[in-house]
Each structure stands twice: as structure tokens, then as C-alpha cells.
Scaffold this motif. Sequence first.
Motif, PDB file in Angstrom:
ATOM      1  N   PHE A 165       0.835  -1.191   0.000  1.00 15.43           N
ATOM      2  CA  PHE A 165       0.000   0.000   0.000  1.00 15.43           C
ATOM      3  C   PHE A 165       0.874   1.248   0.000  1.00 15.43           C
ATOM      4  CE2 PHE A 165       0.669  -1.289   4.392  1.00 15.43           C
ATOM      5  CZ  PHE A 165       1.132  -0.121   4.970  1.00 15.43           C
ATOM      6  N   LEU A 166       0.252   2.367  -0.339  1.00 14.90           N
ATOM      7  CA  LEU A 166       0.926   3.669  -0.344  1.00 14.90           C
ATOM      8  C   LEU A 166       0.429   4.480   0.851  1.00 14.90           C
ATOM      9  CD1 LEU A 166       2.602   5.972  -1.622  1.00 14.90           C
ATOM     10  CD2 LEU A 166       0.577   6.541  -2.988  1.00 14.90           C
ATOM     11  N   PRO A 167       1.269   4.758   1.848  1.00  9.03           N
ATOM     12  CA  PRO A 167       0.839   5.627   2.948  1.00  9.03           C
ATOM     13  C   PRO A 167       0.702   7.066   2.457  1.00  9.03           C
ATOM     14  CG  PRO A 167       2.771   4.313   3.557  1.00  9.03           C
ATOM     15  CD  PRO A 167       2.623   4.223   2.073  1.00  9.03           C
ATOM     16  N   VAL A 168      -0.404   7.683   2.779  1.00 10.19           N
ATOM     17  CA  VAL A 168      -0.627   9.099   2.485  1.00 10.19           C
ATOM     18  C   VAL A 168      -0.755   9.809   3.823  1.00 10.19           C
ATOM     19  CG1 VAL A 168      -2.158  10.798   1.426  1.00 10.19           C
ATOM     20  CG2 VAL A 168      -1.749   8.602   0.281  1.00 10.19           C
ATOM     21  N   ILE A 169       0.213  10.645   4.142  1.00  6.03           N
ATOM     22  CA  ILE A 169       0.267  11.315   5.442  1.00  6.03           C
ATOM     23  C   ILE A 169      -0.261  12.737   5.288  1.00  6.03           C
ATOM     24  CG2 ILE A 169       1.687  11.859   7.438  1.00  6.03           C
ATOM     25  CD1 ILE A 169       1.773   8.909   6.651  1.00  6.03           C
ATOM     26  N   MET A 170      -1.351  13.030   5.988  1.00  7.25           N
ATOM     27  CA  MET A 170      -1.947  14.368   5.959  1.00  7.25           C
ATOM     28  C   MET A 170      -1.228  15.219   7.006  1.00  7.25           C
ATOM     29  SD  MET A 170      -4.149  13.519   3.700  1.00  7.25           S
ATOM     30  CE  MET A 170      -5.261  14.897   3.625  1.00  7.25           C
ATOM     31  N   ALA A 171      -0.380  16.115   6.534  1.00  4.83           N
ATOM     32  CA  ALA A 171       0.486  16.891   7.437  1.00  4.83           C
ATOM     33  C   ALA A 171       0.118  18.367   7.458  1.00  4.83           C
ATOM     34  CB  ALA A 171       1.949  16.715   7.038  1.00  4.83           C
ATOM     35  N   GLY A 172      -1.130  18.684   7.169  1.00  2.53           N
ATOM     36  CA  GLY A 172      -1.580  20.069   7.267  1.00  2.53           C
ATOM     37  C   GLY A 172      -2.106  20.372   8.660  1.00  2.53           C
ATOM     38  N   GLY A 173      -2.760  21.488   8.818  1.00  7.58           N
ATOM     39  CA  GLY A 173      -3.334  21.856  10.110  1.00  7.58           C
ATOM     40  C   GLY A 173      -2.409  22.725  10.928  1.00  7.58           C
ATOM     41  N   SER A 174      -3.015  23.503  11.828  1.00  7.86           N
ATOM     42  CA  SER A 174      -2.243  24.473  12.605  1.00  7.86           C
ATOM     43  C   SER A 174      -2.162  24.143  14.087  1.00  7.86           C
ATOM     44  CB  SER A 174      -2.848  25.873  12.446  1.00  7.86           C
ATOM     45  OG  SER A 174      -4.206  25.871  12.849  1.00  7.86           O
ATOM     46  N   GLY A 175      -3.007  23.223  14.577  1.00  6.43           N
ATOM     47  CA  GLY A 175      -2.910  22.798  15.967  1.00  6.43           C
ATOM     48  C   GLY A 175      -2.994  23.917  16.973  1.00  6.43           C
ATOM     49  N   THR A 176      -3.947  24.823  16.794  1.00  5.97           N
ATOM     50  CA  THR A 176      -3.998  26.019  17.638  1.00  5.97           C
ATOM     51  C   THR A 176      -4.255  25.710  19.111  1.00  5.97           C
ATOM     52  OG1 THR A 176      -6.340  26.276  17.038  1.00  5.97           O
ATOM     53  CG2 THR A 176      -4.741  27.534  15.767  1.00  5.97           C
ATOM     54  N   LEU A 230      -3.443   0.631  -3.178  1.00 11.52           N
ATOM     55  CA  LEU A 230      -4.178   0.865  -1.935  1.00 11.52           C
ATOM     56  C   LEU A 230      -3.573   2.084  -1.255  1.00 11.52           C
ATOM     57  CD1 LEU A 230      -4.481  -2.681  -0.294  1.00 11.52           C
ATOM     58  CD2 LEU A 230      -6.250  -1.449  -1.551  1.00 11.52           C
ATOM     59  N   LEU A 231      -4.408   2.951  -0.743  1.00 14.21           N
ATOM     60  CA  LEU A 231      -3.948   4.103   0.023  1.00 14.21           C
ATOM     61  C   LEU A 231      -4.253   3.882   1.500  1.00 14.21           C
ATOM     62  CD1 LEU A 231      -5.218   7.120  -2.154  1.00 14.21           C
ATOM     63  CD2 LEU A 231      -3.097   5.803  -2.396  1.00 14.21           C
ATOM     64  N   LEU A 232      -3.266   4.082   2.346  1.00 12.35           N
ATOM     65  CA  LEU A 232      -3.482   4.132   3.789  1.00 12.35           C
ATOM     66  C   LEU A 232      -3.353   5.592   4.194  1.00 12.35           C
ATOM     67  CD1 LEU A 232      -3.847   2.900   6.613  1.00 12.35           C
ATOM     68  CD2 LEU A 232      -1.346   2.583   6.687  1.00 12.35           C
ATOM     69  N   VAL A 233      -4.475   6.210   4.526  1.00  8.65           N
ATOM     70  CA  VAL A 233      -4.510   7.640   4.824  1.00  8.65           C
ATOM     71  C   VAL A 233      -4.394   7.842   6.332  1.00  8.65           C
ATOM     72  CG1 VAL A 233      -5.833   9.775   4.609  1.00  8.65           C
ATOM     73  CG2 VAL A 233      -5.932   8.043   2.786  1.00  8.65           C
ATOM     74  N   LEU A 234      -3.390   8.599   6.744  1.00  3.11           N
ATOM     75  CA  LEU A 234      -3.101   8.823   8.162  1.00  3.11           C
ATOM     76  C   LEU A 234      -2.910  10.301   8.438  1.00  3.11           C
ATOM     77  CD1 LEU A 234      -0.316   6.113   8.341  1.00  3.11           C
ATOM     78  CD2 LEU A 234      -2.534   5.874   9.456  1.00  3.11           C
ATOM     79  N   ALA A 235      -3.288  10.737   9.631  1.00  7.33           N
ATOM     80  CA  ALA A 235      -2.958  12.091  10.081  1.00  7.33           C
ATOM     81  C   ALA A 235      -1.550  12.081  10.671  1.00  7.33           C
ATOM     82  CB  ALA A 235      -3.960  12.569  11.118  1.00  7.33           C
ATOM     83  N   ALA A 236      -0.841  13.186  10.525  1.00  8.88           N
ATOM     84  CA  ALA A 236       0.554  13.261  10.970  1.00  8.88           C
ATOM     85  C   ALA A 236       0.697  13.526  12.461  1.00  8.88           C
ATOM     86  CB  ALA A 236       1.274  14.361  10.196  1.00  8.88           C
ATOM     87  N   ASP A 237      -0.410  13.789  13.162  1.00  8.90           N
ATOM     88  CA  ASP A 237      -0.291  14.244  14.546  1.00  8.90           C
ATOM     89  C   ASP A 237      -0.955  13.313  15.555  1.00  8.90           C
ATOM     90  OD1 ASP A 237      -2.877  14.747  13.742  1.00  8.90           O
ATOM     91  OD2 ASP A 237      -2.897  16.853  14.349  1.00  8.90           O
TER      92      ASP A 237
END
Length: 469
Positions: free
Chosen positions: A2-13, A106-113
Motif C-alpha cells: 500500500f501507499l501511505p498518504v500522510i496528511m500533514a496540514g493543520g495548525s494545531g492552535t 491501496l492508500l493508507l490515509v493517516l494524520a501526521a499528529d
Amino acid sequence: MFLPVIMAGGSGTRLWPLSRQLYPKQFHSLTSDRSLLQETIVRLEGLGGQQPMLVCNEEHRFLVAEQLRQIGQDDATILLEPFGRNTAPAIALAALLATHHGEDPLLLVLAADHVVADVPRFHIAIAAAVPLAEAGKLVTFGIVPDRAETGYGYIRRGDALAGGVGFAVAGFEEKPDTATAERYIATNEHFWNSGIFMFRAGRYLEELERERPDILEACRRAIDLSSRDMQFVRIDAETFASCPSESIDYAVMEKTAAAAMIPLNVGWNDIGSWSALWELEARDGDGNVLRGDVMAVASRGNLVHADDRLVTLLGVEDLVVVETRDAILIAHRGAVQDVKEIVDTIRLSGRSEHVSHRKVYRPWGHYDSIDVGERHQVKRITVKPGAKLSVQMHHHRAEHWIVVRGTAKVYRGQEIIMLSENQSTYIPLGEVHALENPGKIELELIEVQSGSYLGEDDIVRLEDRYGRT
């Protein structure tokens, strides 16, 4: 595979003052020596996936690249969004790029935080999702709840799927009030919505085209007009601007008949607040979590994060104290969910402490603003070996450079000057100049700026190896 897709956006205020617009929480080391982003990628070792694809904001590109380099992922693709449009478009961009040459991984979608305490069980859950995704399911992962949490959305499970692995999804629920959350927990049918997914790239695009063709069309045009720059894929800003902002839950998962859920009981935490970090970290005998140079006397149940100075507590309970070089947060531990109100107040007052730290990272290194006055500014500049700042000039300021450590190669007009420790030079207003570190160790220098305007936007870049002209 599978291809990991890491969502690394966001500001975490909600983790201000540590997390800021130009250096949000996913790039900080909160639970180990590695950042949350690095932990997310290292966590995948042993699963047999491809090198990950990162989706991040344009302004974070060099932070992401440097953190990938530190863990040996130099060649990972970094997909740059010119601005955020939520998760449905971000995943669509990744899926379109992944299928651009006729492949359909296959995509494995994960948040970076996110934090995962039990990595082996996490691997088991990921492996269990693979056959479902290969069969055309859009798999989401539901966190087994351990309390009636009002800060998360919920997934309601349906019937068990054939083979006994996973469940159909009966519905998605918004963040509930306390009474509703307690009812959810009592049914044993509700799980926290983790925001982790697995599916074929093509299947996601099929469902997105059925439910939100406007999002898919905008993303398709943005990818078609994208360009490559080193490991970065730059999305066309003008076409992406027309893309609606929508979450994957609203756009696809709540509407598709192909949704499936795998329960996940792995010590998951999204560290959405300072109180969440207090719950996650090991506490001393008085229930305190103390990080940095901290002394606590007759104090209980506190979290203290000290970056730069000694912080002392005396006779206090249930506080969060976060110290950085330019800001300090003191809050009751039960009120930290509302830190965003402080951030909004700072922003509306015209200040900049919500945007950046005193220490600012650049692709060539970093600088620390030591002192700022009406017509002067002093910075400590650190340049990595072999790195070079842009060829530039300023309309409103002159600069003095004093080398503290290492060797500086200075381009000043038609001159090239070599400076070693304790030597200095002067850059007049309007002079074209550049700074390079030709050595094998870091270059450190003190820069004294003087002039009528000292903002970072008074930089006219004429040439830049990092594509910033």
C-alpha cells in the motif's frame, strides 16, 4: 503493498504557544525524541508499504523535507497545497497523483499528529483492512472508546462483515453532548472517528465522482497543471482555488454504501489539547507532568512544558504552564480546550505570536530574533553546511554580519569575501548580497539590521536554490 498518504496540514492552535501557524504541532517532539510526523512514518516500518506521500501546506514544505531527511525518507513525494481545502480534496489530490501513470494502489490515509501506543496491534488492524480494501470497501478505523468523549465524532457500527473481520458502517455521528456521549458508550456500538482510512485510490475517486464531482473536477485540473520541483509536487493554485472545502466524511464516507470499519484499540490519541498530553504522559508522585527545566513544590496535577527558562511552581493544582522564548500560557487544565480563543485574540490584536516562534526555520537553517527595536533588529543566524541563502537585496535596511562560529562566504555586489570567527562585514542598503556556508560545520553569525522597515517582506530575491524567487 500500500501507499501511505500522510496528511500533514493543520495548525494545531489548541497547543499554542508551542504549536503555531508556521510550526504546528505535527512538527514538534511531544512524546519522544522524534516529532509526531516522524513517529507516524516510523510506525509503519515492518508493514511492507511503499515510501510515503506527504500532503502539506506550501509554507511547511521545507520543514517536512528536513524531518523526512532526518529519518532517511529523502525521496518521499511531498504534495504541496497552496491553501487548505479540508480532507476530501487533499485525499483526492493524492489519489489522482497515485493513479497518474495507470497504477491503482491501496492508500493508507493517516494524520501526521496522532499517537499510537501499541504499534504491533496497530499493524494487525492495518493488515486486517487490506482484503476489505482490495475487495472495493472504503475502510475506516474506529477507536474503541474508553470514556464518554465529547470532542470526537463517532462511528456507529452495523452488521459484522463476512469472514468476521470488521463491520459495515451504520452511520456517522457529530460530536455529541455529554449525555449523548454516555449513551453511545453504553450501547457498545459506537467508536471514535479516527480519521484513518484505507481504500483503492481508484475506488475513492469513483465514489467522489458520484457524490461530489465538483471537488474531483477541480482537483483533476489542479493535478493536470501541477509541476515538479525536486521532491515537491506543486498544485496549480488558480485552479485549486475553485475547489470546495469539504471533509472526506461529509463528501464520501457518510454517503457511500461501501463503507466498512475496523475496530482499533491501540492506545490512540490525537493530542487535541494540553490536557490530553497530561493524560498521555507519565506523571510523578504528585500527578505532575514536567518537561524542561521545572521545579514544583507542593503542587499537584499540573502540566509544565518549559522550552527556554526555569519554571517554578508553588502550591498550585491542575494548571497547564507552557513557556516558550516569546510567550507563556497559564491555564486551568479544565479550560485548555478553549486556547483557540487566546489565539483568536492575539490575531485580532495584530500581533504575530500565533504565526511564528522567535526561532524561525528556513531551508538553509534557522534564525532567532534576539532583540527588536523601532529601527533595529538583532538575529542569531545558523546556516547548515553547504547551504546558501538567496541572492537578495533590501530597500529599507542595512545589515552588519559578525561570524561567531564556522566560515562564511559572503557575496557583496561584485565582491566575494571569506570570513572566519570574530570577523565581520557590512551590507549597505540596496546592495545585492548572499551568504553561504562552504564549511563542514554549522555557520553561526550575528546579524544586526538597521533601517526604517525591518519586515521579512523587504527581501527581494533575485536567485534562490530553493525555488523561492
